[in-house]
Design an enzyme around this catalytic site. Structure first.
Site, PDB file in Angstrom:
ATOM      1  N   MET A  19      36.200  41.153  33.874  1.00  0.00           N
ATOM      2  CA  MET A  19      37.060  42.239  33.406  1.00  0.00           C
ATOM      3  C   MET A  19      38.531  41.986  33.742  1.00  0.00           C
ATOM      4  O   MET A  19      38.862  41.066  34.499  1.00  0.00           O
ATOM      5  CB  MET A  19      36.608  43.566  34.016  1.00  0.00           C
ATOM      6  CG  MET A  19      35.192  43.969  33.627  1.00  0.00           C
ATOM      7  SD  MET A  19      34.645  45.504  34.398  1.00  0.00           S
ATOM      8  CE  MET A  19      35.712  46.699  33.615  1.00  0.00           C
ATOM      9  N   HIS A  20      39.400  42.809  33.163  1.00  0.00           N
ATOM     10  CA  HIS A  20      40.810  42.952  33.530  1.00  0.00           C
ATOM     11  C   HIS A  20      41.721  41.810  33.098  1.00  0.00           C
ATOM     12  O   HIS A  20      42.942  41.940  33.208  1.00  0.00           O
ATOM     13  CB  HIS A  20      40.990  43.134  35.046  1.00  0.00           C
ATOM     14  CG  HIS A  20      40.047  44.095  35.678  1.00  0.00           C
ATOM     15  ND1 HIS A  20      39.919  45.401  35.244  1.00  0.00           N
ATOM     16  CD2 HIS A  20      39.171  43.954  36.719  1.00  0.00           C
ATOM     17  CE1 HIS A  20      39.014  46.020  36.000  1.00  0.00           C
ATOM     18  NE2 HIS A  20      38.541  45.167  36.890  1.00  0.00           N
TER      19      HIS A  20
ATOM     20  N   ASP B 121      31.349  42.966  32.816  1.00  0.00           N
ATOM     21  CA  ASP B 121      30.245  42.308  33.517  1.00  0.00           C
ATOM     22  C   ASP B 121      29.416  43.263  34.373  1.00  0.00           C
ATOM     23  O   ASP B 121      28.187  43.165  34.409  1.00  0.00           O
ATOM     24  CB  ASP B 121      30.752  41.128  34.353  1.00  0.00           C
ATOM     25  CG  ASP B 121      31.911  41.485  35.277  1.00  0.00           C
ATOM     26  OD1 ASP B 121      32.316  42.665  35.327  1.00  0.00           O
ATOM     27  OD2 ASP B 121      32.426  40.571  35.937  1.00  0.00           O
TER      28      ASP B 121
END
EC number: 2.7.1.17
Length: 490
Positions: free
Chosen positions: A79-80, A235
């Protein structure tokens, strides 16, 4: 057949699942992280495409009949990250990853705007996507001015697979641009970063269709019919789908590169002051609360690399019988920390080392330190109103039985080991691919896995683990003061 693709940080995994949800085959591919400066972490998005494309090529060669019957694909990913594309969908620079802390000052600036916590329900952490774009505007303005789309890592894979710019709610929750309660982009928050909705992908639920597989890739892999690509999940939400963590109060603990304590809820329950993440789940009308530590198996891998051995060799030498924590304490803050400290400056360390501190003592301290950091997360979730009675273990670290026994004693609740415990995110992605095709009920299809072992806290060890946890907690304030003193003098 249904294919799950999980784009991790150190590697990618693909998993082929049949209509009975049985795993037919898996493939993995290694990935590397570039660290061009302290606190930086980057990857080239085209390396993801090459690695995953090669892995699927291998799967198509070994299982041609099964791949011909492929009907759905689900995506999961780290992520991110900020994948920055120009108007022609060309990558403008390496992706800045989730564990990159260069934008800590920009994150603090955004977090100082009350609108961010009010709309997202979360702290703006340095690893989130929004502060990366503010950093880019201030440090690489020529690139910022050319940004036409900002994609999350797994959604760059979707662009390759389908040609469409799409994301979904769970991953978008970690950008600091999503109205998490309303499940839509916030124009106000995007505007605070000099962006607008045109730079964002379309949003779907993780169980919805996001596009169809390109004909050229279907031909490359010998697929006979049309293939739907599901919205997918970040995830952790994908791991929850794989572990059946979809009903309120169900929870898992993940031992991957990072560590996660994740609990599902049917309500949006923001608690930003505790540094608990309150995100959308990958299924409609569902959210989750999550505590995150930035180094879990990463700490053990780091130590193994120093000694020229493997994490498996380190944990194997400990046996199965858990010992009381010793004098050595490990603080697992190798990349800073999120929950509960939100501290980009903190760094890890050992204390209590003596002449008798051997390799096994140091290894035990690492396993205990990660477990105690996750206990910090458990306490933060409790403060946010979540009471957990047990957790299912997922991630690569679950293969170390000693670690799961330590985890049960540190958390004070049972830790459940599922069959095929390290395939959670890719398996969850495949399930999302199936739901997007079938339209089935996620709570019916996403059943918990068969449990092959249950690790209970040992009452005889509980006092020692509780005392060691309190010593662990006492170290953070002192270590934090040291980190800031050293930072101010450099």
């Amino acid at each position: 057949m249904y294919l799950g693709i999980d784009l991790g940080t150190s590697g990618a995994k693909i998993l082929l699942m049949d209509e009975d949800q049985s795993v037919v085959a898996t493939r993995t591919a290694d990935l590397t992280v570039s660290r061009p400066a302290p606190g930086y972490a980057e990857q080239n998005p085209d390396d993801w495409v090459q690695a995953i494309g090669t892995a699927i090529d291998g799967l198509a060669a070994s299982h041609p009949r099964e791949m011909a019957a492929l009907r759905g694909i689900g995506l999961s990913g780290q992520m991110h990250g900020a994948v920055l594309l120009d108007a022609g969908d060309r990558v403008l620079r390496p992706c800045i990853l989730w564990n990159d802390t260069r934008s800590h000052a920009e994150a603090a600036g955004l977090d100082g705007d009350p609108a961010f916590r009010r709309i997202t329900g979360n702290i703006v952490f340095p690893g989130f996507t929004a502060p990366k774009l503010v950093w880019l505007r201030e440090n690489e303005p020529d690139i910022f001015d050319r940004v036409a789309k900002v994609l999350l890592p797994k959604d760059y894979l979707r662009l390759w697979l389908t040609g469409r710019h799409v994301s979904e709610m769970s991953d978008a929750s970690g950008t600091s641009w999503l109205d998490v309660g309303g499940r839509r982009w916030s124009g106000e928050l995007l505007g605070a970063c000099n962006l607008d909705s045109n730079a964002m992908p379309d949003l779907v639920e993780g169980t919805d269709a996001s596009g169809d597989l390109r004909a050229s890739l279907a031909a490359r892999w010998g697929v006979a019919g049309p293939v739907t690509v599901a919205g997918g999940a970040g995830d952790n939400a994908a791991s929850a789908i794989g572990a059946g963590t979809v009903t309120p109060g169900s929870a898992f603990v993940s031992l991957g590169t990072s560590g996660v304590l994740f609990a599902a809820t049917d309500r949006f329950l923001p608690a930003p002051d505790s540094a608990v993440h309150a995100f959308c789940h990958a299924i409609p009308d569902t959210w989750h609360q999550m505590g995150v530590i930035l180094s879990a198996t990463a700490g053990l891998s780091w130590f193994a690399g120093l000694l020229g051995t493997t994490p498996q060799a380190l944990t194997a030498s400990l046996g199965d019988r858990v010992q009381s924590p010793g004098d050595v304490i490990f603080l697992p803050y190798l990349s800073g920390e999120r929950t509960p400290h939100n501290d980009a400056f903190i760094r890890g360390g050992f204390t209590g080392i003596g002449h008798t501190s051997d390799r096994d003592a140091m290894t035990r301290a690492i396993l205990e330190g990660v477990a105690f950091a996750l206990r910090d997360n458990l306490e933060a979730l409790r403060q946010a109103g979540m009471n957990l009675h047990s957790v299912t273990a997922v991630g690569g670290g679950v293969r170390a039985g000693y670690w799961l026994r330590v985890m049960a004693n540190a958390l004070g609740i049972p830790v459940l080991l599922p069959a095929d415990g390290d395939g959670g995110a890719a398996y969850g992605a495949a399930r999302l691919g199936m739901i997007a095709v079938s339209g089935g009920d996620p709570t019916t299809l996403c059943t918990p896995p068969r449990i092959v072992a249950e690790f209970e806290p040992d009452p005889a060890l509980s006092p020692d683990f509780e005392a060691a946890y309190q010593r662990f907690k006492d170290h953070y304030p002192a270590l934090s003061r040291l980190a800031r003193r050293e930072g101010s003098s450099s």
